[in-house]
Design an enzyme around this catalytic site. Structure first.
Site, PDB file in Angstrom:
ATOM      1  N   ASP A  16       0.779  -1.084  -0.094  1.00  0.00           N
ATOM      2  CA  ASP A  16      -0.028  -0.007  -0.042  1.00  0.00           C
ATOM      3  C   ASP A  16       0.831   1.290   0.043  1.00  0.00           C
ATOM      4  O   ASP A  16       2.025   1.051   0.405  1.00  0.00           O
ATOM      5  CB  ASP A  16      -1.199  -0.064   1.165  1.00  0.00           C
ATOM      6  CG  ASP A  16      -0.292   0.002   2.525  1.00  0.00           C
ATOM      7  OD1 ASP A  16       0.930   0.379   2.466  1.00  0.00           O
ATOM      8  OD2 ASP A  16      -0.904  -0.243   3.422  1.00  0.00           O
ATOM      9  N   ASP A  46      -8.124  -7.491   1.107  1.00  0.00           N
ATOM     10  CA  ASP A  46      -6.800  -7.732   2.285  1.00  0.00           C
ATOM     11  C   ASP A  46      -7.615  -7.119   3.438  1.00  0.00           C
ATOM     12  O   ASP A  46      -8.088  -6.349   3.633  1.00  0.00           O
ATOM     13  CB  ASP A  46      -5.627  -6.795   1.791  1.00  0.00           C
ATOM     14  CG  ASP A  46      -5.824  -5.434   2.264  1.00  0.00           C
ATOM     15  OD1 ASP A  46      -5.439  -5.069   3.524  1.00  0.00           O
ATOM     16  OD2 ASP A  46      -6.408  -4.579   1.567  1.00  0.00           O
TER      17      ASP A  46
END
Length: 371
Positions: free
Chosen positions: A89, A262
């Site tokens: 990320d 996720d």
């Protein structure tokens, strides 16, 4: 990176993402490895539970141990000894989570480091460089996570800033051979979400994510966004729902066309003794498990369920043993992978509706309607 759509059932998709480091069958759930480790799991354990791709946290790895350390190991894969694909990320959500500790400007975000309190700056260019240094297979653009609740004007300003940062991320990504994903923002407003999506498509990305959900909004608000947004995203690219969630959320996301997920929930809940089974959640800390010789889940093929009793898991939890978190995490992550495998097979066979019916029946819950 390449994406192949193998089958559909309604809006649900069965696909395959191919990377130089391996393939990922979709719909897929990625365990979260914040600091370069999925908590309580050896790399071989992650592989054994069936995960094909994991998530690393750019923000935290940048602050600790720092990219200069990871670069000496030729990237995050060698540093943590994970051979499969890694998605990182961008750090945007972690910066958002700092609240009053951060200051957002056009250039980027200045904030006090949660590690030592020092003043730190991160913008799109910095995020892209850190992810390049980490050597991830999927790089996420740097964006601002729109808070909830947010008035339309606030959400619009945030979304427009994220679009400008998306272009800067694309420019900075440049010749990096890793895939680059855009992130759709816009809060709970359909017009803003669609403007964000259009802007990202014009810039051009290898895949697209849905950001700004699971940030405190009621479940029905999240579902409202999922009812229209995934279906409008390009059919030839992966669709990733960030930071979501519960098993029910995964099922509802898949029903609406999401390919990737996720969440820290299975690992975090494991450490708190909350274990997922087909009927819901077992709280292994409860006293009535003390004498239970049965496995946690007799239908589960994980190392925990095939070797240990509920009584033993209860004992480890009550004693605060390290092994408690490890065994619980193995089970919870395997439960999530078995769920995803079941969804993939159901889509492939055109039997998703029956799978969903059975999923909710085991929980004693009605099947939520599809819009």
């Amino acid at each position: 990176m390449s994406f192949e759509l193998l089958a559909t059932d309604g809006k649900a998709r069965r696909g395959r993402i191919t990377f130089p480091r391996g393939t990922v069958e979709t719909p897929a759930f990625m365990p979260v490895g914040t600091y370069g480790t999925v908590k309580g799991m050896l790399p071989r354990d992650i592989e054994a539970i069936g995960a094909e791709m994991i998530l690393g946290n750019t923000f935290h790895l940048w602050l600790r141990p720092g990219t200069e350390v990871i670069k000496k190991h030729n990237g995050l894969h060698d540093f943590m000894q994970w051979k499969g694909p890694i998605l990182t990320d961008s750090g945007g959500f972690q910066v958002f989570s700092l609240g009053a500790m951060r200051k957002i400007k056009e250039e980027g975000v200045t904030f006090a480091s949660p590690v030592d309190g020092s003043k730190v700056f991160m913008g799109p260019e910095e995020s892209m460089q850190v992810q390049r240094d980490l050597g991830s297979d999927v790089v996420m653009i740097f964006d601002e996570c729109t808070p909830y609740p947010a008035e339309h004007d606030v959400a619009r300003t945030s979304m427009e800033l994220s679009l400008r940062w998306a272009q800067r991320s694309k420019n900075a990504h440049a010749d990096n051979t890793a895939a680059l994903f855009g992130i759709v923002q816009g809060g709970m407003y359909q017009d803003l979400r669609m403007r964000s999506l259009e802007g990202l498509e014009n810039i051009g990305f290898d895949g697209l994510a849905i950001g700004g959900l699971s940030v405190g909004e009621p479940k029905h608000e999240m579902i409202k966004v999922l009812d229209y947004l995934p279906d409008q995203m390009p059919a030839d690219k992966p669709r990733y729902l960030m930071g979501v969630g519960k098993p029910e959320d995964l099922v509802e996301g898949v029903r609406r066309g999401v390919d990737m997920f996720d969440c820290v929930m299975p690992t975090r809940n494991a450490r708190n003794g909350h274990l997922f089974v087909d009927t819901g959640v077992i709280k292994i800390r409860n006293a009535f498990h003390r004498h239970d010789e049965s496995p946690l889940d007799p239908t589960c093929d994980c190392y925990t369920c095939t070797n240990f009793s509920r009584a033993y898991l209860h004992h480890l939890d009550k004693c605060g043993e390290m092994l408690s978190s490890m065994l619980n995490t193995i089970h919870n992550l395997r439960h999530y992978q078995r769920l995803m495998a079941g969804l993939r097979e159901a889509i492939q066979q055109g039997k998703l509706a029956a799978f969903v019916d059975a999923f909710y029946a085991k929980r004693g819950l009605p099947v939520p309607p599809l819009d």
